[in-house]
Enzyme design. Structure first.
Site, PDB file in Angstrom:
ATOM      1  N   LYS A  77       0.689  -1.254   0.147  1.00  0.00           N
ATOM      2  CA  LYS A  77       0.009  -0.184  -0.009  1.00  0.00           C
ATOM      3  C   LYS A  77       1.056   1.392   0.021  1.00  0.00           C
ATOM      4  CE  LYS A  77      -2.186  -0.699   3.768  1.00  0.00           C
ATOM      5  NZ  LYS A  77      -1.695  -2.076   3.996  1.00  0.00           N
ATOM      6  N   CYS A 169     -11.952   3.357  17.232  1.00  0.00           N
ATOM      7  CA  CYS A 169     -10.885   2.581  16.970  1.00  0.00           C
ATOM      8  C   CYS A 169     -10.105   2.517  18.277  1.00  0.00           C
ATOM      9  CB  CYS A 169     -10.101   3.519  15.725  1.00  0.00           C
ATOM     10  SG  CYS A 169      -8.590   3.275  15.273  1.00  0.00           S
ATOM     11  N   MET A 170      -9.389   3.627  18.455  1.00  0.00           N
ATOM     12  CA  MET A 170      -8.284   3.519  19.792  1.00  0.00           C
ATOM     13  C   MET A 170      -8.967   3.936  21.221  1.00  0.00           C
ATOM     14  SD  MET A 170      -5.977   2.315  18.240  1.00  0.00           S
ATOM     15  CE  MET A 170      -4.864   2.230  19.517  1.00  0.00           C
ATOM     16  N   MET A 337      -7.626  -4.059  17.269  1.00  0.00           N
ATOM     17  CA  MET A 337      -9.314  -4.057  17.208  1.00  0.00           C
ATOM     18  C   MET A 337     -10.101  -5.068  17.693  1.00  0.00           C
ATOM     19  SD  MET A 337      -9.865  -0.920  16.588  1.00  0.00           S
ATOM     20  CE  MET A 337      -8.201  -0.230  17.041  1.00  0.00           C
ATOM     21  N   GLY A 374      -3.963   2.148  14.969  1.00  0.00           N
ATOM     22  CA  GLY A 374      -4.579   1.932  13.605  1.00  0.00           C
ATOM     23  C   GLY A 374      -4.200   2.876  12.584  1.00  0.00           C
ATOM     24  N   GLN A 375      -4.569   4.283  13.011  1.00  0.00           N
ATOM     25  CA  GLN A 375      -4.622   5.167  12.031  1.00  0.00           C
ATOM     26  C   GLN A 375      -2.998   5.753  12.076  1.00  0.00           C
ATOM     27  OE1 GLN A 375      -8.339   7.289  10.692  1.00  0.00           O
ATOM     28  NE2 GLN A 375      -8.780   6.751  13.060  1.00  0.00           N
TER      29      GLN A 375
END
Ligand code: MGD
Ligand code: MGD
Ligand code: SF4
Length: 751
Positions: A77, A169-170, A337, A374-375
């Site tokens: 990616k 998410c977090m 997650m 995650g991000q």
């Protein structure tokens, strides 16, 4: 063909080494004319450093930064980012829907678009008060953008309705760190991977979601075969294929396993009494102090046999995993997650911390509870700047008057400007839009029409409220609801800081000019806010660098101190970890450790000092097992879980622009276990219906032993199959994070 684990390890270790082969390559002859500009990968929280190759003002190539933690490596990616900048799907002009929802978006000038948006915000606030407006942001926004938005909304518009996708998410990881250690963010770093002797990977498909880190884990194992890898996941993933012990268990039962491990550790006297006796306080669920003996009594019911009944993991393996965890010289936990997106996500985080505190596997290289982010900028941009509805910058909270006053003084606004009540968290915000309580929302760098849970319930909110959206790609589902669509400069078309999993802040420098008429979002926000009536004195910035300087100054003296990270320094160095209080400080590897962390006094009597809590100790919390919100039952006998695939980023607005990535995963599917498939006569490619209490949808079947019987998995990247329509919207009571990992469903073949 079945690969041996040894062969798989070799493949896994090599599979992400794309940067070394140069993808997409720069012709050798042109290399000399290429200017390389330093930055960070746009995608995951691994935070790989990149170098963008620029020729004649155009980005033409990308390679991994050899000086950043990824040592020059990128996954596919990251290596395929360049074509995303120049896709014909880019939004190049500001647009408005002059005649309301359902009408066409019309291209207009920046002045017209910003005036149109600002007038609606101004009118809404004067008629309905500040809480009728909101900001919904992102862990992918630049730090400067999130800090600025937080300031504009909380001190300028005077509303705490500031939230964003990190809530999805977090938030449970934040809740876990703060309830155990008093302050958010991990003490560990990626160096722990190179020093761990036991990996406890729970609820993380690291190989697909953090590929470059997975490569580092696989290499550690490849060159040190005695290192043990434990994976706790109800699916058999590529991550679990390198495990010495994979606990393939009933989804949603981790709390029982984690308490069971603590039970075995104490029963077998594998706990580090000296460590927890000096550094920890035992606390009941109501916050009252308890003793070690009380904790033992609390754990008494979590015998390996009882844990087997709840989780499906054999009693023998419960004992085995507990002993591996405790007896290994250095145990590193990694989770994501599968732990956070749960109705008891904060508790699950606490129970992982408990195991580290109990065994003393903390405060040394290789021994740490390291939550994977995650991000790319959930940590630096949102958690640290406090850009959520209950937070203020640098570990402060809205509920604390002293914290509010500190921020009011720093921002130069009168005491009492910041509201004392917290704003709407993400899911509640979209509910309030549907009821009409929130009437105008600025959405930045996120695609909620695709990613919120229980979409049928929340899209009416997007339909009803006035939406101002910054975006780069027409493909994003949320653009259907935008009343004002503002074209944002993408990634290396602007500059700003990202802070990744390991407290590392890295700068992306501007490499090329913004496409078309797009603009850096900090400039868009400042222009919008001034037109909407925010006092210009609150926004004395020209650019992102000015905003960074204010934020850096604000961090000084706080537990998040990174005052030493000047813009000039970030340009020279490839990422620095905080705390970093002075310009000559190298940054911190071991947080909370004397001689390493500058915030621990050099003469402190203890080597480890958990200064996040006023008593300098960490909490070992009693968190009982609780089942998930919607377990399978007689009417809906399967569990549906959702997640990621390696080649797509979330809603695929970026990865979907790259033909090579799109071809790898052209559309969503449902993974069904062969036993279940045989019973229902389902074959690969058959259309299978998933029917939940909210909706039903069909997906092509992928018959595979990835899922255990009774579990089905769907990725959520495909906007033609919005799987979130099937999901409930139950959230964790503390963190308000939705339980995207477990819902009950019927599964049948479409006839
Ligand atoms: P997921 O696929 O969401 O990815 O990274 P991960 O959390 O690693 O789910 C993780 C695992 O949780 C799955 O393997 C699932 O089977 C398991 N799981 C489900 N239920 C349970 C349970 O009850 N207990 C346990 N122990 N495990 C369970 C997410 C991370 O990835 C995030 S948050 C973001 S924002 C980024 N997104 C992203 C992306 O979209 N694409 C790619 N390729 N990489 C990404 N990286 C980041
Ligand atoms: P993204 O696709 O990352 O998903 O949910 P979202 O944030 O909604 O959205 C980012 C948007 O920003 C895209 O539309 C992209 O085109 C746009 N964009 C890209 N670059 C820029 C830029 O530079 N500027 C601006 N202004 N816009 C830009 C992610 C969310 O999804 C997360 S983080 C999690 S962890 C949840 N995971 C999850 C799950 O595991 N299962 C299910 N079923 N749902 C989930 N939803 C959540
Ligand atoms: Fe980018 Fe994450 Fe891949 Fe690194 S591992 S190149 S940060 S997507």
């Amino acid at each position: 063909m079945k690969l041996s684990r040894r062969e798989f390890l070799k493949g896994a270790a090599a599979s992400t080494a794309l940067a070394a082969i140069g993808l997409p390559g720069v012709a050798a002859a042109a290399e000399a004319e290429t200017k390389w500009v330093k930055g960070v990968c746009r995608y995951c929280g691994t935070g790989c450093g990149v170098l963008v190759g620029v020729q004649n003002g155009k980005a033409v190539s990308i390679k991994g930064d050899p000086n950043n933690h990824n040592q020059g490596l990128l996954c596919l990616k990251g290596a395929m980012l360049i074509p995303v900048i120049y896709t014909p799907d880019r939004i190049l002009e500001p647009m408005i829907r002059r005649n309301g929802k359902g009408s066409e978006l019309e291209k207009v000038s920046w002045d017209e678009a910003l005036d149109f948006a600002a007038k609606r915000f101004r009118d809404t606030i004067s008629e309905f008060g500040p809480n009728a407006v909101a900001y919904y942001g992102s862990g992918q926004a630049l730090t400067e953008e999130s800090y600025l938005a937080n300031k504009i909304w909380k001190a300028g518009f005077k509303t705490n309705n500031v939230d964003g996708n990190p809530r999805l998410c977090m938030a449970s990881a934040v809740g876990g760190y703060t309830t155990t250690f008093g302050k958010d963010e991990p003490m560990g770093t990626y160096y722990d991977i190179d020093n761990a002797t036991c990996f406890f990977i729970i609820g993380s498909n690291t190989s697909e979601a953090h590929p470059v880190l997975f490569r580092r884990i696989a290499r550690r194992k490849q060159f040190n075969p005695d290192v043990k890898i434990i994976v706790v996941d109800p699916r058999r993933t590529n991550t679990s294929r390198i495990a010495d012990l994979h606990l393939h268990f009933k989804p949603g039962t981790d709390l029982a396993l984690l308490n069971g491990m603590a039970h075995v550790i104490i029963k077998d006297e594998l706990d580090d009494y000296r460590f927890h006796g000096r550094h920890c306080v035992f606390k009941d669920n109501d916050g009252s102090e308890r003793t070690f003996e009380d904790y033992k009594a609390f754990l008494a019911e979590y015998t390996p046999e009882r844990v087997q009944e709840i989780t499906g993991i054999s009693a023998e393996n419960v004992v085995k995993v507990a002993r591996l965890f405790a007896e290994s010289p250095n145990t590193l936990s990694l989770w994501c997650m599968g732990i956070n997106q749960r109705s008891y996500g904060v508790w699950a985080n606490n129970l992982i911390h408990n195991l580290h505190l109990l065994t003393g596997h903390i405060g040394r290289l290789g021994a740490s509870p390291l939550s994977l982010t995650g991000q790319p900028n959930a940590c630096g941009g949102v958690r640290d700047t406090g850009s959520l509805s209950h937070l203020l910058p640098a570990g402060r909270v809205i509920a604390n008057e002293k914290h509010r006053n500190e921020m009011e003084d720093f921002w130069g606004v009168p005491r009492g400007t910041i509201q004392p009540t917290i704003g709407h968290h993400a899911v509640a915000l979209f509910g309030a839009m549907a009821t009409g309580d929130v009437k105008a929302v600025f959405i930045h760098c996120t695609n909620p029409a695709h990613t919120l849970p229980n979409l049928n319930k929340y899209t009416p909110g997007l339909q009803k409220a006035f939406i101002v959206q910054t975006e780069c790609f027409h493909d994003a589902e949320t653009t259907k609801y935008a009343d004002v669509l503002l074209p944002a400069a993408f990634w290396c078309e602007t500059d700003g800081v990202y802070g990744c999993t390991e407290r590392r802040y890295s700068l992306t420098e501007q490499a090329v000019q913004p496409s078309g008429n797009s603009r850096p979002v900090v400039n868009i926000m400042m222009d919008f806010a001034k037109r909407a009536g925010v006092d210009p004195k609150l926004i004395p910035f020209e650019n992102a660098a000015d905003i960074w300087d204010e934020w850096r100054t604000l961090s000084n003296g706080s537990p998040y101190n990174f005052y030493g990270m000047t813009r000039e320094r970030l340009k020279k160095e490839s990422g620095i970890r905080w705390p970093c209080p002075t310009e000559d400080h190298p940054g911190t590897v071991l947080r909370f450790v004397r001689g390493e962390d500058p915030l621990v006094p050099a003469d402190h009597p203890e080597k480890v000092f958990f200064y996040g809590n006023p008593n300098g100790k960490a909490n070992i919390l009693f968190r009982p097992y609780m089942p998930p919100f919607e377990p399978a039952d007689a009417d809906y006998p399967f569990v549906l879980t959702t997640g990621r695939v390696i080649d797509h980023w979330h809603t695929a607005t970026m990865t979907g622009q790259v033909p090579e990535l799109r071809k790898a995963y052209p559309g969503a599917f449902v993974e069904v276990n062969p036993e279940d498939a045989a019973r229902m006569d389902i074959r690969n490619g058959d259309q299978v219906v998933l029917e939940t209490r909210r909706d039903k949808m069909t997906f092509p079947a992928k018959v595979t032993d990835t899922c255990m019987p009774g579990l089905v998995f769907c990725p959520f990247f495909d906007k033609k199959k919005l799987v979130n329509r099937l999901f409930h919207d139950a959230v964790d009571n503390i963190s308000k994070e939705p339980e995207y990992k477990i819902c009950a469903t019927k599964v049948y073949k479409q006839v």
